[in-house]
Design a protein around this motif. Sequence first.
Motif, PDB file in Angstrom:
ATOM      1  N   THR A 158       0.841  -1.199   0.000  1.00  0.00           N
ATOM      2  CA  THR A 158       0.000   0.000   0.000  1.00  0.00           C
ATOM      3  C   THR A 158       0.877   1.251   0.000  1.00  0.00           C
ATOM      4  OG1 THR A 158      -0.109   0.219   2.419  1.00  0.00           O
ATOM      5  CG2 THR A 158      -1.715  -1.243   1.354  1.00  0.00           C
ATOM      6  N   GLU A 159       0.232   2.404  -0.117  1.00  0.00           N
ATOM      7  CA  GLU A 159       0.959   3.679  -0.135  1.00  0.00           C
ATOM      8  C   GLU A 159       1.202   4.223   1.273  1.00  0.00           C
ATOM      9  OE1 GLU A 159      -1.764   2.960  -1.762  1.00  0.00           O
ATOM     10  OE2 GLU A 159      -1.172   2.893  -3.866  1.00  0.00           O
ATOM     11  N   LEU A 160       0.853   3.451   2.299  1.00  0.00           N
ATOM     12  CA  LEU A 160       0.985   3.929   3.672  1.00  0.00           C
ATOM     13  C   LEU A 160       2.443   3.921   4.119  1.00  0.00           C
ATOM     14  CD1 LEU A 160      -1.972   1.918   5.220  1.00  0.00           C
ATOM     15  CD2 LEU A 160      -1.918   4.394   4.892  1.00  0.00           C
ATOM     16  N   THR A 161       2.803   4.889   4.937  1.00  0.00           N
ATOM     17  CA  THR A 161       4.138   4.900   5.536  1.00  0.00           C
ATOM     18  C   THR A 161       4.166   3.911   6.694  1.00  0.00           C
ATOM     19  OG1 THR A 161       3.609   6.622   7.159  1.00  0.00           O
ATOM     20  CG2 THR A 161       4.338   7.347   4.965  1.00  0.00           C
ATOM     21  N   GLU A 235     -21.421  -5.447  18.493  1.00  0.00           N
ATOM     22  CA  GLU A 235     -21.982  -4.585  17.449  1.00  0.00           C
ATOM     23  C   GLU A 235     -21.351  -3.200  17.481  1.00  0.00           C
ATOM     24  OE1 GLU A 235     -26.339  -2.684  16.164  1.00  0.00           O
ATOM     25  OE2 GLU A 235     -26.215  -4.251  17.702  1.00  0.00           O
ATOM     26  N   SER A 236     -21.214  -2.628  18.672  1.00  0.00           N
ATOM     27  CA  SER A 236     -20.595  -1.305  18.801  1.00  0.00           C
ATOM     28  C   SER A 236     -19.147  -1.327  18.346  1.00  0.00           C
ATOM     29  CB  SER A 236     -20.668  -0.835  20.259  1.00  0.00           C
ATOM     30  OG  SER A 236     -22.001  -0.685  20.679  1.00  0.00           O
ATOM     31  N   MET A 237     -18.436  -2.386  18.711  1.00  0.00           N
ATOM     32  CA  MET A 237     -17.030  -2.497  18.331  1.00  0.00           C
ATOM     33  C   MET A 237     -16.876  -2.555  16.820  1.00  0.00           C
ATOM     34  SD  MET A 237     -14.557  -4.792  17.142  1.00  0.00           S
ATOM     35  CE  MET A 237     -15.056  -6.466  17.545  1.00  0.00           C
ATOM     36  N   LEU A 238     -17.654  -3.408  16.155  1.00  0.00           N
ATOM     37  CA  LEU A 238     -17.537  -3.572  14.713  1.00  0.00           C
ATOM     38  C   LEU A 238     -17.964  -2.316  13.967  1.00  0.00           C
ATOM     39  CD1 LEU A 238     -18.789  -7.242  14.253  1.00  0.00           C
ATOM     40  CD2 LEU A 238     -16.460  -6.387  14.006  1.00  0.00           C
ATOM     41  N   PHE A 239     -18.961  -1.616  14.464  1.00  0.00           N
ATOM     42  CA  PHE A 239     -19.372  -0.367  13.821  1.00  0.00           C
ATOM     43  C   PHE A 239     -18.220   0.633  13.830  1.00  0.00           C
ATOM     44  CE2 PHE A 239     -21.022   3.942  13.854  1.00  0.00           C
ATOM     45  CZ  PHE A 239     -21.910   3.928  12.782  1.00  0.00           C
ATOM     46  N   GLY A 240     -17.566   0.785  14.980  1.00  0.00           N
ATOM     47  CA  GLY A 240     -16.466   1.728  15.081  1.00  0.00           C
ATOM     48  C   GLY A 240     -15.274   1.327  14.228  1.00  0.00           C
ATOM     49  N   VAL A 241     -14.938   0.044  14.218  1.00  0.00           N
ATOM     50  CA  VAL A 241     -13.801  -0.430  13.418  1.00  0.00           C
ATOM     51  C   VAL A 241     -14.084  -0.231  11.932  1.00  0.00           C
ATOM     52  CG1 VAL A 241     -12.497  -2.469  12.701  1.00  0.00           C
ATOM     53  CG2 VAL A 241     -12.917  -2.047  15.121  1.00  0.00           C
ATOM     54  N   ASN A 242     -15.285  -0.552  11.492  1.00  0.00           N
ATOM     55  CA  ASN A 242     -15.619  -0.365  10.077  1.00  0.00           C
ATOM     56  C   ASN A 242     -15.579   1.101   9.682  1.00  0.00           C
ATOM     57  OD1 ASN A 242     -16.270  -2.871   8.552  1.00  0.00           O
ATOM     58  ND2 ASN A 242     -17.631  -3.250  10.275  1.00  0.00           N
ATOM     59  N   ALA A 243     -16.035   1.983  10.567  1.00  0.00           N
ATOM     60  CA  ALA A 243     -15.959   3.418  10.278  1.00  0.00           C
ATOM     61  C   ALA A 243     -14.508   3.868  10.157  1.00  0.00           C
ATOM     62  CB  ALA A 243     -16.677   4.203  11.382  1.00  0.00           C
ATOM     63  N   LEU A 244     -13.663   3.364  11.040  1.00  0.00           N
ATOM     64  CA  LEU A 244     -12.239   3.674  10.981  1.00  0.00           C
ATOM     65  C   LEU A 244     -11.623   3.176   9.677  1.00  0.00           C
ATOM     66  CD1 LEU A 244      -9.523   4.516  12.300  1.00  0.00           C
ATOM     67  CD2 LEU A 244      -9.463   2.262  13.368  1.00  0.00           C
ATOM     68  N   LEU A 245     -11.944   1.954   9.288  1.00  0.00           N
ATOM     69  CA  LEU A 245     -11.384   1.383   8.062  1.00  0.00           C
ATOM     70  C   LEU A 245     -11.931   2.077   6.818  1.00  0.00           C
ATOM     71  CD1 LEU A 245     -11.392  -2.425   8.981  1.00  0.00           C
ATOM     72  CD2 LEU A 245      -9.564  -0.727   9.269  1.00  0.00           C
ATOM     73  N   GLY A 247     -12.455   5.229   6.599  1.00  0.00           N
ATOM     74  CA  GLY A 247     -11.613   6.415   6.454  1.00  0.00           C
ATOM     75  C   GLY A 247     -10.255   6.083   5.869  1.00  0.00           C
ATOM     76  N   ILE A 248      -9.665   4.980   6.314  1.00  0.00           N
ATOM     77  CA  ILE A 248      -8.376   4.558   5.770  1.00  0.00           C
ATOM     78  C   ILE A 248      -8.518   4.235   4.284  1.00  0.00           C
ATOM     79  CG2 ILE A 248      -6.529   2.868   5.945  1.00  0.00           C
ATOM     80  CD1 ILE A 248      -6.771   4.796   8.328  1.00  0.00           C
ATOM     81  N   GLN A 251      -8.548   7.313   2.210  1.00  0.00           N
ATOM     82  CA  GLN A 251      -7.201   7.874   2.101  1.00  0.00           C
ATOM     83  C   GLN A 251      -6.385   7.145   1.037  1.00  0.00           C
ATOM     84  OE1 GLN A 251      -4.780   8.764   5.507  1.00  0.00           O
ATOM     85  NE2 GLN A 251      -6.555   9.057   6.842  1.00  0.00           N
ATOM     86  N   LEU A 252      -6.462   5.829   1.039  1.00  0.00           N
ATOM     87  CA  LEU A 252      -5.714   5.059   0.058  1.00  0.00           C
ATOM     88  C   LEU A 252      -6.205   5.322  -1.363  1.00  0.00           C
ATOM     89  CD1 LEU A 252      -5.440   1.636   1.936  1.00  0.00           C
ATOM     90  CD2 LEU A 252      -3.589   3.240   1.454  1.00  0.00           C
ATOM     91  N   GLU A 253      -7.510   5.441  -1.543  1.00  0.00           N
ATOM     92  CA  GLU A 253      -8.059   5.736  -2.848  1.00  0.00           C
ATOM     93  C   GLU A 253      -7.628   7.121  -3.335  1.00  0.00           C
ATOM     94  OE1 GLU A 253     -12.220   5.279  -2.294  1.00  0.00           O
ATOM     95  OE2 GLU A 253     -12.170   3.072  -2.412  1.00  0.00           O
ATOM     96  N   SER A 254      -7.587   8.060  -2.397  1.00  0.00           N
ATOM     97  CA  SER A 254      -7.161   9.428  -2.737  1.00  0.00           C
ATOM     98  C   SER A 254      -5.701   9.444  -3.182  1.00  0.00           C
ATOM     99  CB  SER A 254      -7.352  10.349  -1.536  1.00  0.00           C
ATOM    100  OG  SER A 254      -6.850  11.634  -1.784  1.00  0.00           O
ATOM    101  N   ARG A 255      -4.860   8.697  -2.514  1.00  0.00           N
ATOM    102  CA  ARG A 255      -3.440   8.656  -2.871  1.00  0.00           C
ATOM    103  C   ARG A 255      -3.229   7.988  -4.224  1.00  0.00           C
ATOM    104  NH1 ARG A 255      -0.225   7.417   2.828  1.00  0.00           N
ATOM    105  NH2 ARG A 255      -1.335   8.985   4.071  1.00  0.00           N
TER     106      ARG A 255
END
Length: 258
Positions: A158-161, A235-245, A247-248, A251-255
Amino acid sequence: MTKEWAGAGDVGRTLELLWSGVGEPETGGPTKPGPKRRLSIERIVTTAVRLADTGGLDALSMRNVAAELNVGVMGLYRYVPSKAELIDLMIDHLNGPADELKAHRDEDWRTIMLYTARSIWQLYSEHPWLLQVGRSRTVLGPNTVAGLDFALGAFSGTELTDREKTAIFSAVEHHVTGVAHAHLLREQSAQHTRLSEDEFWHVQLPYLEKALSTGMFPRLAELTDEDAFAADGLESMLFGVNALLDGIERQLESRRGG
């Protein structure tokens, strides 16, 4: 809520115990002369984990572990210096076995991160006492290192540092730990108070309904879903993780687009 701290013992001795024999070829030669050792580190650690799973950290002591193994406590100290080192061994033991990770290495980065999040959640669900161990200075044993290596491998190509890769892993881990911690406290509150979960909220319901009828809290009054606050921990955990991913991924698509 923290009762113990990782890395609180003799770190050098813990590392010796964790990495003894790792990466060394099997010689298949004769064993060393002398009396056979009655115990193994593996047996000691699994016994300690079982004690903690059953009675929490309050039940974990060198004396209790020795009693479970039917040995004298001084004999146990010949293998593990103290409870502090034992906890470090237990943490690395629960992070394995590393062989289970091999089946997921070729999956895409998002699938690997979700697998990692679910694995951490399962770890806390099966061993809730882990949430009472401060692990900001975890001693890095072979299973712990293998897990980190597996997670970082998700971003190969990936393009991530490198800094971003470790930050993403930390963000996922911290989110899962935070939700698990809140979920555990919610479960424990019913054990340490006079009311069950349903009884606790039933007592408050008339007061909440009256407060909402005043118009002072319009956003809460607008909620029509009776299950608005009923999401369970997973359910709360997976919702937050999916939202985080999500966003990532943007970012990758933008790069790539740039």
